[in-house]
Scaffold this active site. Sequence first.
Site, PDB file in Angstrom:
ATOM      1  N   ARG A  48     -28.586  -3.491 -14.738  1.00 34.67           N
ATOM      2  CA  ARG A  48     -27.362  -3.374 -13.915  1.00 34.67           C
ATOM      3  C   ARG A  48     -27.249  -4.467 -12.850  1.00 34.67           C
ATOM      4  NH1 ARG A  48     -28.317   2.360 -14.429  1.00 34.67           N
ATOM      5  NH2 ARG A  48     -26.911   3.056 -16.072  1.00 34.67           N
ATOM      6  N   LYS A  80     -18.626 -18.364 -12.849  1.00 35.35           N
ATOM      7  CA  LYS A  80     -18.114 -17.956 -14.169  1.00 35.35           C
ATOM      8  C   LYS A  80     -19.304 -17.881 -15.117  1.00 35.35           C
ATOM      9  CE  LYS A  80     -13.341 -19.557 -14.466  1.00 35.35           C
ATOM     10  NZ  LYS A  80     -12.431 -20.516 -15.103  1.00 35.35           N
ATOM     11  N   GLU A 110     -15.189 -34.580 -16.343  1.00 35.45           N
ATOM     12  CA  GLU A 110     -14.957 -33.580 -15.278  1.00 35.45           C
ATOM     13  C   GLU A 110     -14.784 -34.261 -13.918  1.00 35.45           C
ATOM     14  OE1 GLU A 110     -14.347 -30.479 -15.970  1.00 35.45           O
ATOM     15  OE2 GLU A 110     -15.108 -30.439 -18.034  1.00 35.45           O
ATOM     16  N   LYS A 168     -14.682 -28.379  -5.550  1.00 30.19           N
ATOM     17  CA  LYS A 168     -14.750 -27.097  -6.265  1.00 30.19           C
ATOM     18  C   LYS A 168     -14.973 -25.944  -5.288  1.00 30.19           C
ATOM     19  CE  LYS A 168     -16.033 -24.487 -10.182  1.00 30.19           C
ATOM     20  NZ  LYS A 168     -16.468 -24.426 -11.554  1.00 30.19           N
ATOM     21  N   GLU A 200      -9.850 -16.618  -9.959  1.00 34.22           N
ATOM     22  CA  GLU A 200      -8.825 -17.315 -10.755  1.00 34.22           C
ATOM     23  C   GLU A 200      -7.524 -16.519 -10.891  1.00 34.22           C
ATOM     24  OE1 GLU A 200     -10.221 -20.052 -13.908  1.00 34.22           O
ATOM     25  OE2 GLU A 200      -8.692 -19.144 -15.145  1.00 34.22           O
ATOM     26  N   ARG A 229      -7.290 -21.616  -8.742  1.00 34.38           N
ATOM     27  CA  ARG A 229      -8.469 -22.043  -9.517  1.00 34.38           C
ATOM     28  C   ARG A 229      -8.080 -22.598 -10.885  1.00 34.38           C
ATOM     29  NH1 ARG A 229     -14.400 -19.060  -9.938  1.00 34.38           N
ATOM     30  NH2 ARG A 229     -15.297 -20.571 -11.383  1.00 34.38           N
ATOM     31  N   ASN A 266      -8.638 -26.265 -14.695  1.00 35.48           N
ATOM     32  CA  ASN A 266      -8.497 -26.365 -16.154  1.00 35.48           C
ATOM     33  C   ASN A 266      -7.615 -27.531 -16.561  1.00 35.48           C
ATOM     34  OD1 ASN A 266     -10.049 -24.041 -16.517  1.00 35.48           O
ATOM     35  ND2 ASN A 266      -8.265 -22.752 -16.085  1.00 35.48           N
ATOM     36  N   HIS A 293      -7.912 -29.066 -19.923  1.00 40.39           N
ATOM     37  CA  HIS A 293      -8.772 -28.199 -20.729  1.00 40.39           C
ATOM     38  C   HIS A 293      -8.000 -27.390 -21.761  1.00 40.39           C
ATOM     39  CE1 HIS A 293     -11.722 -29.396 -17.827  1.00 40.39           C
ATOM     40  NE2 HIS A 293     -12.653 -28.624 -18.341  1.00 40.39           N
ATOM     41  N   HIS A 295      -9.596 -27.855 -25.201  1.00 36.37           N
ATOM     42  CA  HIS A 295     -10.286 -26.806 -25.974  1.00 36.37           C
ATOM     43  C   HIS A 295      -9.702 -26.701 -27.375  1.00 36.37           C
ATOM     44  CE1 HIS A 295     -11.834 -24.543 -22.171  1.00 36.37           C
ATOM     45  NE2 HIS A 295     -12.708 -25.406 -22.622  1.00 36.37           N
ATOM     46  N   HIS A 355     -16.861 -31.724 -25.693  1.00 44.45           N
ATOM     47  CA  HIS A 355     -16.033 -31.139 -24.633  1.00 44.45           C
ATOM     48  C   HIS A 355     -15.382 -32.249 -23.801  1.00 44.45           C
ATOM     49  CE1 HIS A 355     -14.690 -28.223 -21.724  1.00 44.45           C
ATOM     50  NE2 HIS A 355     -15.272 -28.895 -20.751  1.00 44.45           N
TER      51      HIS A 355
HETATM   52  N1  GLY Z   1     -14.795 -24.605 -14.931  1.00 43.06           N
HETATM   53  C1  GLY Z   1     -13.620 -24.054 -14.397  1.00 43.06           C
HETATM   54  C2  GLY Z   1     -13.867 -23.052 -13.327  1.00 43.06           C
HETATM   55  O1  GLY Z   1     -14.979 -22.874 -12.894  1.00 43.06           O
HETATM   56  O2  GLY Z   1     -12.937 -22.380 -12.922  1.00 43.06           O
END
Ligand code: GLY
Length: 364
Positions: free
Chosen positions: A124, A146, A188, A230, A240, A244, A248, A251, A255, A267
């Site tokens: 948990r 994430k 990135e 970031k 997000e 946030r 992307n 992306h 993707h 990527h």
């Molecule tokens: N890699 C995108 C984010 O962390 O929101």
Amino acid sequence: MRSIKVNLEKKYSSSYEIRIGNGIIDRIALLVAKNHKADKYAIITDDNVARLHGKNFLAVLKNIGLNADMIDFPAGEASKNIGTILDISDKLLKLGADRTTCLIALGGGVAGDMTGFIASVYMRGVPYVQIPTSLVAQVDSAIGGKTAIDLPAGKNLLGTFNQPSEVFADLNFLNTLPAKEFENGLAEIIKYGIIDDEKMFILLEDNMDAVKQKDPVMMLKIVENCCRIKKAIIEIDEREQGLRRILNYGHTLGHALEAVSDYKLSHGEGVALGMIAAARISAKKNYLDAQEATRIEEIIRLANLPTKIPGFLPAGEIINRLQMDKKKKGDTIHFVLLKKIGMPFINGGVANDIIGEVIEEMKL
Ligand code: GLY
């Protein structure tokens, strides 16, 4: 060593530090011991990183008297699945790991995402720290909590938000990074310039050779800058809900290109092409000056990333794949578009024919 604090409201998570430096592995071990007291430490890494850095880091932890073990899994995205999660969890049980154990994610995005995921659910929940060894992980995936694994239907479809307790980025690790992995990180870094920081974009335009040669002073400046961008985004929108999503940029299409190419495109290559496409769409819709779109294409070329979509990828399939994007809302695909370099916005309404046009224009 530089320190950047990610200040989070207690609503979901606690605040934490990102530490960045060059050749700081001994200090990382001491900070793990001091800041994350635990009965046991379990390094989770892939078999490449285990060989290159894991064994050494394990020895450093043991040398300072910590009860530490290491679990590794086969390197590569193919490992980022529920089978590996179960396997690692079994190994943790066999090692006697319990709620007083601290997990240590050592590696790139796959190790980081999976360790964060296990840390969310093992008994948990247990704490974890991130020690990113790839450029993508150092500037992006290790920060912001994430966590995810892939499902057969797509990447990152099963996951949680679970912030690490601390992030330690040692730029020394970049010296053993394969060239393709470094290029993934360059994509990135360029993204951060485009979405938030025209000054850094210009710095990259003027110094791409030094960056490609991993000049330590330049890399420290850039990685620190990306982490600051970031962290500022995460502080405003940890889960997000809105802002946030600008992370992307490039992306959405990236993707789709990766998937339709059967992951023959990396990527970074997918994101590079996606960033050019998003700039071209922005220019076509008269949001962005066409010259700015050209600058974006040029910086991507300078980074040795692709600027043309391989001819064998059918536009129709790419657009179908876009419809499966997990970030879409209802039938609307959220494209991050630009008004200027450094000024992005979320646009839900890009018509398929504009996307198709841009894909055809960008074909080799
Ligand atoms: N890699 C995108 C984010 O962390 O929101």
